[in-house]
Write an enzyme that holds these catalytic residues in place. Structure first.
Site: not given
Ligand SMILES: NC(=O)c1ccc[n+]([C@@H]2O[C@H](COP(=O)([O-])OP(=O)(O)OC[C@H]3O[C@@H](n4cnc5c(N)ncnc54)[C@H](OP(=O)(O)O)[C@@H]3O)[C@@H](O)[C@H]2O)c1
Length: 408
Positions: A121, A124, A128, A179, A197, A294
Site C-alpha cells: 500500500e 501508491v 491513502i 522536503g 504508481k 512523508g
C-alpha cells in the site's frame, strides 16, 4: 495469544524511521523487529546498534524472521531482497513503487509459486488506502476510469506557480527546502514517479499488467506563465494527472500535465496532497484524498500492511483473477495544447485534427487532437510545453481509422 512475529527491516531512511517509531509507539503485542539492515555503517542512528546490521543474510538467512519489510531506495537490490525472501517463505511488505511497477507480473506469479504474500500500500499515494479498497470495496465493481494526483512534489510546485505566481525553478526550490522534493527531482517532475504508481493501480483496477515504459509520461518542468495564463482564461488550473480508462477491452492510460476545470474535485487538491477520483459502474465517482508521502504517513501505511500480514491478509487480485481479455493500448487520441518559443516547434500535420492556434508576443500555441505515439516522440524536447485537456473523452485510434474510411 497468537505467536509473536519477527520482522527484518531493510532501510532506515525517511519511511523506515517513520515505520520504526510508529511500531514502537503502537506497542503491538505480536510484532517485534529482530534486525534492521542498512547500507552505511557510519551514519549516526538513534536506534540500538545491536539491532542494526549491514549484512543482508542477518535477515534473509534467519529462519526466525517471518516478515521482511523492504524500505530501501534501490529498485534492483529491492527486487533481489523480495525474491530471496519469498523463496524462503518470508512475507514481504514494500513501498518500492519502481521495483513493483517494473516487475509486478513476475511478483504476482512468485506469490502464487511460493504461497507467500507481498503487500505494498505504501507504494501508491502514501497514506491513502487505495490498493486495499480496490482489492475489497471495488472487487466486484467494473472500474470505468481512474484519475489522480499521484505525486505531492509536483502538486506543491504547481500550486505555488499558479497561486503565488512563482517561476518553476523558485517553486521547485521551495519544495526541496520543505522536503517535498528530492535534490534530484527528475523522477517527480518528469512524471516517472506517478507513472510507476499508475502501472501498479492499473493492475488492481482493471486486471491488466502494464510495463511502465508502455505508459506515456510528460512532465511539469516546461510549463510557463503563458500556459498558466491560458489555463486561467479557460476557467482551469493545471495538475499533473495520472489517468487510465477502459475503452472496450482496452485500457488506456498516461501521465501528463492537464487543464483541470476549477469546479472539478481534483482542482481543489492543493500543495503536497494527493487524490484519486475513481469511477465504477455501480459506485459512480468517488474521491479519496490525503498525504501522498512523508515519513509518518507512509510509515503508518507500512505498519498497517505489516499488521495485515500478521492477520493473514494478502492480495487476492480479483481483477486479474477475473481473467478478462483485456490489454493495455498505448496509442490513443488526446486533446493537447502545445506551446513553444521558436519557429521550429510543431506543425499542423503533427495533429490528427488541428483545431486552432495563435501566436503570442514570443510564444506560439497550437491545439488539437494528437496521437499519444506522437507525444512520445517529443518526451525529451526541452522546447515544448504539452498540456492535455482533461474534461474531454479520449478517442481510440481505431475510431480515427473509421472516420478516414467514411471520408473515402
Ligand atoms: N519518502 C517517502 O515519502 C516515500 C513514500 C512512498 C514510498 N517511498 C518509497 O520507500 C522507499 C524508501 O524511501 P525513503 O524515502 O525512506 O528513502 P531514503 O530516505 O533515501 O532511505 C533509504 C534507506 O535505504 C537504505 N539502503 C539503501 N540501499 C541499501 C541496501 N543495499 N541495503 C540496505 N539498506 C539500503 C539506506 O541506508 P543508509 O541509511 O545506510 O543510507 C537508507 O536507510 C523507496 O522505495 C521509496 O520510493 C517513499
Amino acid at each position: 495469544m497468537s505467536k509473536k512475529l519477527k520482522l527484518g527491516v531493510f532501510g532506515l531512511g525517511s519511511v523506515g524511521q517513520g515505520f520504526y517509531e510508529l511500531l514502537e509507539q503502537s506497542n503491538h503485542p505480536n510484532l517485534e523487529i529482530k534486525k534492521i539492515v542498512i547500507k552505511n555503517p557510519n551514519k549516526i542512528r538513534t536506534i540500538a546498534s545491536t539491532v542494526i546490521s549491514t549484512t543482508p543474510g542477518d535477515i534473509l538467512d534467519d529462519p526466525e524472521i517471518d516478515i521482511v519489510v523492504e524500505l530501501i531506495d534501490d529498485a534492483s537490490t529491492a527486487l533481489d531482497i523480495l525474491k530471496q525472501s519469498l523463496r524462503k517463505g518470508k512475507a514481504v511488505v514494500t513501498a518500492n513503487k519502481k521495483m513493483l511497477a517494473e516487475n509486478l507480473e513476475e511478483i504476482y506469479w512468485l506469490q502464487e509459486k511460493y504461497n507467500t504474500p507481498v503487500i505494498y500500500e505504501g507504494a501508491v499515494c502514501g497514506s491513502i488506502p487505495f490498493i486495499r479498497n480496490l482489492e475489497t470495496h471495488y472487487a466486484f465493481d467494473e472500474i470505468q476510469s481512474m484519475e489522480g494526483i499521484f505525486n505531492g512534489s509536483t502538486n506543491y510546485i504547481l500550486t505555488k506557480m499558479i497561486e503565488e505566481k512563482k517561476h518553476y525553478a523558485e517553486a521547485l526550490e521551495d519544495a526541496q527546502q520543505l522536503g517535498f522534493a528530492e535534490s534530484n527531482p527528475t523522477l517527480d517532475v518528469k512524471g516517472y514517479d506517478s507513472k510507476y504508481k499508475l502501472a501498479i493501480t492499473i493492475a488492481h483496477s482493471f486486471g491488466c499488467f502494464v510495463k511502465p515504459d508502455q505508459i506515456l509520461n510528460l512532465g511539469i518542468d516546461r510549463i510557463t506563465e503563458h500556459d498558466i495564463r491560458f489555463a486561467r482564461q479557460q476557467g482551469c488550473t493545471i495538475k499533473l494527472v495520472a489517468k487510465a480508462q477502459k475503452m472496450g477491452n482496452k485500457i488506456v492510460g498516461l501521465v501528463a500535465p492537464m487543464f483541470v476545470p476549477l469546479e472539478s474535485p481534483l482542482a481543489q487538491v492543493k500543495n503536497e496532497f494527493n487524490a484519486i477520483n475513481i469511477v465504477g459502474s455501480a459506485t459512480g465517482a468517488q474521491l479519496l484524498t490525503g498525504k501522498g508521502a512523508g515519513s509518518l504517513p507512509t510509515g503508518l501505511v507500512v505498519l498497517a500492511d505489516v499488521a495485515g500480514v500478521a492477520a493473514q491478509y494478502k492480495y487476492s487480485y480479483p481483477k486479474i483473477q477475473a481473467n478478462e481479455e483485456i490489454s493495455f493500448e498505448s496509442n490513443v487520441l488526446v486533446y493537447a495544447h502545445i506551446s513553444f518559443g521558436g519557429t521550429n516547434g510543431v506543425h499542423i500535420s503533427d495533429f490528427v485534427e488541428f483545431t486552432g492556434g495563435y501566436q503570442g508576443e514570443n510564444r506560439h500555441f497550437m491545439n488539437g487532437w494528437i496521437r499519444t505515439q506522437k507525444l512520445l516522440e517529443w518526451v525529451d524536447r526541452e522546447d515544448l510545453s504539452i498540456i492535455l485537456k482533461n474534461d474531454v473523452q479520449w478517442r481510440a485510434c481505431v475510431q480515427e481509422k473509421e472516420r478516414e474510411f467514411s471520408l473515402v
